[in-house]
Design a protein around this motif. Sequence first.
Motif, PDB file in Angstrom:
ATOM      1  N   GLY A  87       0.813  -1.210   0.000  1.00  0.00           N
ATOM      2  CA  GLY A  87       0.000   0.000   0.000  1.00  0.00           C
ATOM      3  C   GLY A  87       0.846   1.259   0.000  1.00  0.00           C
ATOM      4  N   LEU A  88       1.923   1.258   0.783  1.00  0.00           N
ATOM      5  CA  LEU A  88       2.824   2.411   0.817  1.00  0.00           C
ATOM      6  C   LEU A  88       3.439   2.674  -0.552  1.00  0.00           C
ATOM      7  CD1 LEU A  88       4.669   1.896   4.211  1.00  0.00           C
ATOM      8  CD2 LEU A  88       3.242   3.838   3.588  1.00  0.00           C
ATOM      9  N   ILE A  89       3.854   1.612  -1.212  1.00  0.00           N
ATOM     10  CA  ILE A  89       4.489   1.763  -2.526  1.00  0.00           C
ATOM     11  C   ILE A  89       3.495   2.302  -3.541  1.00  0.00           C
ATOM     12  CG2 ILE A  89       5.455   0.474  -4.474  1.00  0.00           C
ATOM     13  CD1 ILE A  89       6.834  -1.314  -2.353  1.00  0.00           C
ATOM     14  N   GLN A  90       2.317   1.678  -3.620  1.00  0.00           N
ATOM     15  CA  GLN A  90       1.318   2.112  -4.593  1.00  0.00           C
ATOM     16  C   GLN A  90       0.878   3.548  -4.331  1.00  0.00           C
ATOM     17  OE1 GLN A  90      -1.558  -0.994  -4.038  1.00  0.00           O
ATOM     18  NE2 GLN A  90      -0.706  -2.232  -5.694  1.00  0.00           N
ATOM     19  N   THR A  91       0.657   3.869  -3.073  1.00  0.00           N
ATOM     20  CA  THR A  91       0.225   5.224  -2.726  1.00  0.00           C
ATOM     21  C   THR A  91       1.323   6.240  -3.027  1.00  0.00           C
ATOM     22  OG1 THR A  91      -1.196   4.298  -1.013  1.00  0.00           O
ATOM     23  CG2 THR A  91      -0.757   6.654  -0.895  1.00  0.00           C
ATOM     24  N   ALA A  93       9.274   3.677 -10.928  1.00  0.00           N
ATOM     25  CA  ALA A  93       9.907   4.934 -10.527  1.00  0.00           C
ATOM     26  C   ALA A  93      10.569   5.615 -11.728  1.00  0.00           C
ATOM     27  CB  ALA A  93      10.926   4.680  -9.418  1.00  0.00           C
ATOM     28  N   ARG A  94      11.196   4.837 -12.583  1.00  0.00           N
ATOM     29  CA  ARG A  94      11.816   5.419 -13.784  1.00  0.00           C
ATOM     30  C   ARG A  94      10.755   6.032 -14.705  1.00  0.00           C
ATOM     31  NH1 ARG A  94      17.150   4.506 -13.975  1.00  0.00           N
ATOM     32  NH2 ARG A  94      17.964   2.698 -12.861  1.00  0.00           N
ATOM     33  N   LYS A  95       9.608   5.360 -14.845  1.00  0.00           N
ATOM     34  CA  LYS A  95       8.518   5.917 -15.652  1.00  0.00           C
ATOM     35  C   LYS A  95       8.044   7.241 -15.060  1.00  0.00           C
ATOM     36  CE  LYS A  95       6.777   1.501 -17.313  1.00  0.00           C
ATOM     37  NZ  LYS A  95       5.686   0.502 -17.213  1.00  0.00           N
ATOM     38  N   GLY A  96       7.907   7.277 -13.752  1.00  0.00           N
ATOM     39  CA  GLY A  96       7.500   8.511 -13.092  1.00  0.00           C
ATOM     40  C   GLY A  96       8.498   9.628 -13.320  1.00  0.00           C
ATOM     41  N   GLU A 153      16.778  -4.233  -4.842  1.00  0.00           N
ATOM     42  CA  GLU A 153      16.679  -5.059  -6.043  1.00  0.00           C
ATOM     43  C   GLU A 153      15.232  -5.420  -6.367  1.00  0.00           C
ATOM     44  OE1 GLU A 153      19.387  -8.358  -5.709  1.00  0.00           O
ATOM     45  OE2 GLU A 153      21.098  -7.037  -5.392  1.00  0.00           O
ATOM     46  N   PHE A 154      14.378  -4.422  -6.324  1.00  0.00           N
ATOM     47  CA  PHE A 154      12.944  -4.567  -6.572  1.00  0.00           C
ATOM     48  C   PHE A 154      12.677  -4.018  -7.976  1.00  0.00           C
ATOM     49  CE2 PHE A 154       8.568  -3.580  -4.420  1.00  0.00           C
ATOM     50  CZ  PHE A 154       7.938  -4.389  -5.351  1.00  0.00           C
ATOM     51  N   GLN A 155      12.748  -4.882  -8.976  1.00  0.00           N
ATOM     52  CA  GLN A 155      12.720  -4.474 -10.374  1.00  0.00           C
ATOM     53  C   GLN A 155      11.418  -3.773 -10.767  1.00  0.00           C
ATOM     54  OE1 GLN A 155      15.436  -4.681 -12.519  1.00  0.00           O
ATOM     55  NE2 GLN A 155      14.142  -3.278 -13.658  1.00  0.00           N
ATOM     56  N   TRP A 156      10.280  -4.295 -10.323  1.00  0.00           N
ATOM     57  CA  TRP A 156       9.015  -3.672 -10.692  1.00  0.00           C
ATOM     58  C   TRP A 156       8.971  -2.221 -10.212  1.00  0.00           C
ATOM     59  CZ3 TRP A 156       5.143  -1.390  -7.807  1.00  0.00           C
ATOM     60  CH2 TRP A 156       3.981  -1.056  -8.496  1.00  0.00           C
ATOM     61  N   LEU A 157       9.363  -1.998  -8.977  1.00  0.00           N
ATOM     62  CA  LEU A 157       9.358  -0.642  -8.435  1.00  0.00           C
ATOM     63  C   LEU A 157      10.366   0.233  -9.169  1.00  0.00           C
ATOM     64  CD1 LEU A 157       8.341   1.437  -6.437  1.00  0.00           C
ATOM     65  CD2 LEU A 157       9.951   0.520  -4.743  1.00  0.00           C
ATOM     66  N   GLN A 183      12.452   9.687  -7.228  1.00  0.00           N
ATOM     67  CA  GLN A 183      13.864   9.385  -7.016  1.00  0.00           C
ATOM     68  C   GLN A 183      14.052   8.569  -5.737  1.00  0.00           C
ATOM     69  OE1 GLN A 183      16.497  10.154  -9.273  1.00  0.00           O
ATOM     70  NE2 GLN A 183      17.348   8.541  -7.978  1.00  0.00           N
ATOM     71  N   GLY A 184      13.319   8.918  -4.686  1.00  0.00           N
ATOM     72  CA  GLY A 184      13.390   8.140  -3.452  1.00  0.00           C
ATOM     73  C   GLY A 184      12.955   6.703  -3.673  1.00  0.00           C
ATOM     74  N   LEU A 185      11.881   6.520  -4.437  1.00  0.00           N
ATOM     75  CA  LEU A 185      11.418   5.167  -4.751  1.00  0.00           C
ATOM     76  C   LEU A 185      12.435   4.428  -5.615  1.00  0.00           C
ATOM     77  CD1 LEU A 185       7.656   5.909  -5.446  1.00  0.00           C
ATOM     78  CD2 LEU A 185       8.577   4.534  -3.566  1.00  0.00           C
ATOM     79  N   LEU A 186      13.044   5.132  -6.560  1.00  0.00           N
ATOM     80  CA  LEU A 186      14.055   4.506  -7.409  1.00  0.00           C
ATOM     81  C   LEU A 186      15.262   4.066  -6.589  1.00  0.00           C
ATOM     82  CD1 LEU A 186      15.121   3.687 -10.186  1.00  0.00           C
ATOM     83  CD2 LEU A 186      15.966   6.036 -10.452  1.00  0.00           C
TER      84      LEU A 186
END
Length: 139
Positions: free
Chosen positions: A82-86, A126-129, A118-122, A108-111
């Motif tokens: 939930g934290l990640i999605q939000t 983050a790069r898309k954002g 090593e969380f590839q989906w995130l 950038q913080g998420l990236l």
Amino acid sequence: MRLAMKLWGGVLTGALCVALPGFDGVQPSQVAIAQTVEDRHAEAERLMKAGGEDLKAGNYQAALTGLHQAYALYRASENVAGLIQTSLLLGYAHAGLGETERARGIFQGLLDLAIESEFQWLEDQARKGLQIVQRAAAQ
């Protein structure tokens, strides 16, 4: 296996709560917190979905309000997903409001967190954002 996931989730939750700028404005005590964990999760989910709908409709300020409340609930319950999605949605809401530096800080913080864990989906999200923020800042 569960212990490893719990430990990883705890580290990720702590990092999300500390590393991302702009998330200290809403404390869990300021949100009408439901009595059970299930109720809190359901309320956070409802707020996050409503925030996503507000984003799609271009109501960025309304999205921020609900998303900050959802973030506080997820933070209180240490719900990593939930934290990640939000957080991602908050980045898009700030970008929509033209607050590119704040949006860039979130993505950038998420990236950084994604690369470190090593969380590839995130990392991809983050790069898309960051690309969206870069395009918005160039206009």
